[in-house]
Scaffold this motif. Structure first.
Motif, short mmCIF file in Angstrom:
data_model
loop_
_atom_site.label_atom_id
_atom_site.label_comp_id
_atom_site.label_asym_id
_atom_site.label_seq_id
_atom_site.Cartn_x
_atom_site.Cartn_y
_atom_site.Cartn_z
N MET A 1 22.61 32.30 41.18
CA MET A 1 23.82 31.77 40.59
C MET A 1 24.92 31.75 41.65
O MET A 1 25.10 32.72 42.39
CB MET A 1 24.27 32.62 39.41
N LYS A 2 25.61 30.64 41.73
CA LYS A 2 26.72 30.51 42.68
C LYS A 2 28.00 30.28 41.88
O LYS A 2 28.12 29.29 41.15
CB LYS A 2 26.48 29.35 43.64
N VAL A 3 28.93 31.23 41.97
CA VAL A 3 30.19 31.16 41.25
C VAL A 3 31.33 31.09 42.26
O VAL A 3 31.49 31.99 43.10
CB VAL A 3 30.40 32.39 40.34
N ILE A 4 32.12 30.04 42.19
CA ILE A 4 33.30 29.90 43.04
C ILE A 4 34.50 30.37 42.22
O ILE A 4 34.88 29.73 41.24
CB ILE A 4 33.49 28.44 43.49
N TYR A 5 35.07 31.51 42.62
CA TYR A 5 36.17 32.08 41.84
C TYR A 5 37.17 32.77 42.77
O TYR A 5 36.90 33.00 43.95
CB TYR A 5 35.64 33.07 40.80
N SER A 6 38.33 33.14 42.20
CA SER A 6 39.37 33.80 43.01
C SER A 6 40.21 34.71 42.13
O SER A 6 40.30 34.52 40.90
CB SER A 6 40.28 32.75 43.68
N ASN A 7 40.81 35.74 42.79
CA ASN A 7 41.78 36.65 42.16
C ASN A 7 41.24 37.27 40.87
O ASN A 7 41.92 37.35 39.85
CB ASN A 7 43.08 35.89 41.86
N PHE A 8 39.99 37.73 40.93
CA PHE A 8 39.33 38.29 39.74
C PHE A 8 39.64 39.78 39.64
O PHE A 8 39.34 40.56 40.55
CB PHE A 8 37.83 38.05 39.83
N LYS A 9 40.23 40.20 38.50
CA LYS A 9 40.55 41.61 38.25
C LYS A 9 40.25 41.95 36.80
O LYS A 9 40.41 41.12 35.91
CB LYS A 9 42.01 41.90 38.55
N ILE A 10 39.81 43.21 36.59
CA ILE A 10 39.47 43.66 35.24
C ILE A 10 40.17 44.98 34.93
O ILE A 10 40.62 45.69 35.84
CB ILE A 10 37.96 43.84 35.05
N ASN B 1 35.25 34.53 45.68
CA ASN B 1 34.04 33.98 46.29
C ASN B 1 34.29 32.51 46.61
O ASN B 1 34.51 31.71 45.68
CB ASN B 1 32.84 34.11 45.34
N PRO B 2 34.35 32.15 47.91
CA PRO B 2 34.10 33.02 49.07
C PRO B 2 35.25 33.99 49.32
O PRO B 2 36.35 33.80 48.80
CB PRO B 2 33.96 32.02 50.23
N ASP B 3 34.97 35.03 50.16
CA ASP B 3 36.00 36.04 50.44
C ASP B 3 37.20 35.44 51.16
O ASP B 3 38.34 35.75 50.83
CB ASP B 3 35.39 37.17 51.27
N ASP B 4 36.95 34.58 52.11
CA ASP B 4 38.02 33.96 52.90
C ASP B 4 37.78 32.47 52.98
O ASP B 4 36.64 31.98 52.89
CB ASP B 4 38.07 34.56 54.32
N SER C 1 26.22 39.90 40.09
CA SER C 1 25.72 39.94 41.47
C SER C 1 26.70 39.24 42.41
O SER C 1 26.99 39.73 43.51
CB SER C 1 24.34 39.29 41.55
N SER C 2 27.24 38.11 41.99
CA SER C 2 28.23 37.40 42.81
C SER C 2 29.48 38.23 43.02
O SER C 2 30.13 38.17 44.07
CB SER C 2 28.61 36.07 42.14
#
Length: 556
Positions: free
Chosen positions: A469-478, A509-512, A546-547
């Protein structure tokens, strides 16, 4: 004068002969009618060994015209007599029929031949307002059933009726004589049957169904009580036409026979409580002749319009069920009837699933709106389905009405290892839309984040699933919530949330910028006590975790 007297006498003799013959015919017809009435009632009683009692009221017979009618009739079974015969190992019918009708007409009946024991032949049979009750007296344990024409005897054997009209009828079916309610019922239905012939040739004819050239039925209400007893299926109307090969049902409903806690208490465990309604269900090119001859169910197309499903599960007040849940392969392979539906189209669907878990004060829920599904090649026929030609499910929906989700499932339904593939795409969304299900059930709250896109693919068997699975995301907080059913954190959970966000969870994701995005692994060992939908959900959760840097945490 003498000549006139002779003419008068001749006319007088003619009148006397005419009146005499008329009186003789009337008297004969009167006695013949009474004799025929007694003959038919006695014949029915004797041929059933005293189980069935037929009563005719207002019998009218025109033997020369082949016309018979009754103002009303009743066929009443004697259930005690049936049981006496059953106890003495006498051959008995598996099912008894109770019939009461208003006006009944038979036209073009071979009356004389019938009296002589020949098969029934008539031009038209009309039944007005019949009330019919079928009662199952013993379970059928035979593996194969003989066709109807091989089981009947007497005057019914080889019966031919050019036209049958049944008006404003009621039919009920019950599983035993003392059953409190009917298992199956049809109210206010009209039935027309053209060219009915109860013989071998008619049975085998590929252009005929159920021994008839055509059967049409329209019913106002139909209901069926599911074997579990917890739900009843109802429709407001149903229409079928065997020559046009169509079947249409309007306003189909799945109606629970009790409140959620009542059904769960009856089962002694947590259950999924369902309510469903479908505006329209329509089969086209339904092969009635194939079903008539060998019980196969073959259809070209099934349309399901505006289905609405609401499901709720209470895991807080009732123990969670631990029964084995079948995968689609198991369900299909367990069906003995051969079936094939080329295409199923679901239009405008809506699903809402809610769950109440231990230590939660309110249920969490998730919705799937604007659901459209196409299923092709749904079958259990070996020549029809294989690894190369599987059943295929293609679905698209809006998660919580805000995020698009497309899924494709390829199912070789006869595969013994229950192999299938799952792939799809999640569109751009704010993951906070999932808090309605996550906060009350998992005690996790997504505080921020943005998903640009997610794609996934996996191979699944009855034991495990593997994929990516490939997830493109940003600023994820829980946030990790306290288990008091609200969105507030205890001090300990607040510290753990900060540690998780800083150390364990990869916030983007990606980190940078400029880096290639990470690909998460889907690794799931199937829990066979969970449904196939839960299995697929675990695959998506495994890939996302996993991502995000939380490998092998799907169950958490």
């Amino acid at each position: 004068m003498i000549r006139n007297n002779a003419k008068a006498k001749a006319w007088l003799k003619a009148v006397c002969w005419t009146v005499g013959i008329a009186l003789l015919l009337f008297t004969g017809l009167f006695f013949f009618t009474n004799w025929l009435e007694n003959k038919i009632e006695t014949m029915v009683y004797q041929e059933s060994d005293g189980v069935n009692k037929l009563q005719l009221y207002g019998l009218h017979v025109s033997p020369f015209l082949g016309s018979v009618s009754v103002d009303s009739l009743s066929l009443t079974p004697d259930y005690e007599r049936w049981q006496q015969l059953q106890n003495t190992d006498t051959k008995t019918s598996r099912m008894l029929i109770d019939i009461h009708t208003k006006k009944t007409k038979l036209r073009g009946l071979n009356t004389i031949g019938l009296v002589m024991g020949k098969s029934v032949k008539l031009d038209k049979l009309v039944l007005q307002q019949p009330e019919i009750l079928f009662t199952v007296m013993r379970q059928d344990i035979t593996e194969q059933h003989k066709p109807l024409h091989e089981t009947v005897k007497g005057v019914v054997e080889g019966v031919q009726i050019n036209e049958i009209d049944i008006d404003n009828a009621t039919l009920r079916f019950r599983n035993k004589a003392d059953a409190a309610e009917s298992t199956f019922a049809i109210k206010q239905f009209n039935l027309t049957v053209d060219d009915f012939k109860l013989d071998k040739r008619s049975f085998r004819a590929k252009d005929r169904a159920y021994y008839a050239n055509n059967i049409q039925m329209e019913a106002a209400q139909v209901s069926y009580l599911l074997p579990s007893g917890g739900y009843r299926i109802t429709t407001d109307s149903i229409k079928l036409n065997t020559s046009k090969r169509t079947l249409l049902a309007n306003n189909l409903k799945l109606v629970p026979q009790g409140a959620p806690n009542e059904l769960a208490r009856e089962k002694g465990k947590s259950i999924t409580y369902n309510k469903a309604q479908i505006q329209r269900v329509a089969f086209t090119d339904l092969d009635y002749p194939a079903h008539s001859r060998n019980n196969n169910f073959i259809a070209k197309h099934l349309l399901i319009v505006n289905p609405n499903l609401s499901a709720f599960k209470d895991k807080k007040n009732f123990p969670d069920e631990n029964e084995q849940k079948p995968l689609p392969h198991e369900m299909v392979q367990s069906v003995s009837t051969k079936f094939l539906i080329d295409t199923i189209d679901v239009k405008g669907g809506f699903i809402r699933y809610a769950e109440l878990v231990p230590k939660a004060e309110k249920p969490g829920y998730i919705t799937f709106q604007e659901l459209n599904v196409t299923i092709t090649n749904l079958s259990n026929i070996p020549a029809q389905i294989s690894l190369e030609h599987p059943a295929v499910i293609q679905a698209n929906t809006m998660v919580m009405g805000k995020s698009s989700l497309q899924i494709e499932v390829r199912l070789p339904l006869l595969n013994k290892n229950y192999y299938h593939t799952l792939s799809g795409r999640l569109g751009e969304t704010n993951p906070e839309i999932l808090n309605k299900i996550l906060e009350p059930t998992s005690f996790i709250s997504i505080k921020s984040g943005h998903i640009s896109e997610a794609t996934f693919e996996a191979e699944l068997t009855k034991q495990h699933a593997r994929g990516s699975m490939k997830v493109i995301y940003s600023n994820f907080k829980i946030d990790l919530l306290s288990k008091e059913g609200d969105t507030e954190q205890s001090l300990g959970k607040e510290i753990l949330s900060k540690v998780a966000n800083l150390v364990a969870i990869k916030s983007s994701n990606p980190d940078d910028k400029g880096e290639a995005p990470r690909t998460g692994e889907i690794t799931v060992d199937r829990n066979s006590t969970k449904s196939v939908f839960n299995y697929w959900k675990d695959c998506l959760a495994s890939g996302f975790l996993s991502s995000a840097g939380l490998d092998n945490k799907a169950e958490k």
